[in-house]
Write a protein that holds these residues in place. Structure first.
Motif, PDB file in Angstrom:
ATOM      1  N   LYS A  48      -6.735   0.061   8.002  1.00  0.00           N
ATOM      2  CA  LYS A  48      -7.452  -0.922   7.193  1.00  0.00           C
ATOM      3  C   LYS A  48      -5.988  -1.768   6.585  1.00  0.00           C
ATOM      4  CE  LYS A  48     -11.496   0.889   5.566  1.00  0.00           C
ATOM      5  NZ  LYS A  48     -12.253   1.603   4.386  1.00  0.00           N
ATOM      6  N   ASN A  49      -5.012  -1.145   6.039  1.00  0.00           N
ATOM      7  CA  ASN A  49      -3.993  -1.715   5.564  1.00  0.00           C
ATOM      8  C   ASN A  49      -3.065  -2.295   6.396  1.00  0.00           C
ATOM      9  OD1 ASN A  49      -4.068  -1.532   2.379  1.00  0.00           O
ATOM     10  ND2 ASN A  49      -4.843   0.279   2.905  1.00  0.00           N
ATOM     11  N   TYR A 102       0.846  -1.118  -0.130  1.00  0.00           N
ATOM     12  CA  TYR A 102      -0.005   0.037  -0.024  1.00  0.00           C
ATOM     13  C   TYR A 102       0.935   1.303  -0.020  1.00  0.00           C
ATOM     14  CZ  TYR A 102      -2.984   3.940   1.587  1.00  0.00           C
ATOM     15  OH  TYR A 102      -3.723   4.927   2.039  1.00  0.00           O
ATOM     16  N   GLU A 134      -7.512   4.568   6.074  1.00  0.00           N
ATOM     17  CA  GLU A 134      -7.154   3.694   5.101  1.00  0.00           C
ATOM     18  C   GLU A 134      -5.756   2.988   5.751  1.00  0.00           C
ATOM     19  OE1 GLU A 134      -7.961   2.601   1.807  1.00  0.00           O
ATOM     20  OE2 GLU A 134      -9.862   3.257   2.735  1.00  0.00           O
TER      21      GLU A 134
END
Length: 109
Positions: free
Chosen positions: A104-105, A90, A101
């Motif tokens: 989440k990653n 990512y 974000e």
């Protein structure tokens, strides 16, 4: 809980992080002390409950360049990169970097 910022300032530390990424996701954050966008994104990243390996580009440009070379991701600042299994899984820059974000990653990477 707030982010745990750890300054990344040597090639040895960078190598260790790539090794650690074989076991768990590693978050690299390139930050500029002179950029207002980077300052805003820094506050966003600080909301994470995570270990943040901080590269201050003014003092560790050699590390920033090594990250770009090793990952194939062109340098930007601010920039967030998550490494898993020795490879980037990512990356985002500027206002595309959000705590949501990244969280989440870091969980699913």
């Amino acid at each position: 809980m707030m982010a745990n910022f750890i300054e990344l300032d040597s090639h040895e530390k960078l190598e260790l992080l790539f090794e650690q990424s074989l076991e768990k996701p590693v978050f690299l954050f390139k930050h500029s002390n002179t950029c207002s966008i980077s300052s805003e994104v820094f506050r966003e990243v600080a909301e994470l409950n995570a270990e943040v390996n901080l590269v201050v580009v003014q003092t560790a440009r050699h590390i920033s360049n090594a990250i770009a070379e090793r990952t194939g991701i062109r340098h930007q600042s601010p920039q967030a990169i998550v490494i898993k299994g020795g490879r980037p899984v990512y990356h985002a820059s500027h206002f595309d970097i959000t705590a949501e974000e990244l969280g989440k990653n870091l969980e699913t990477a």
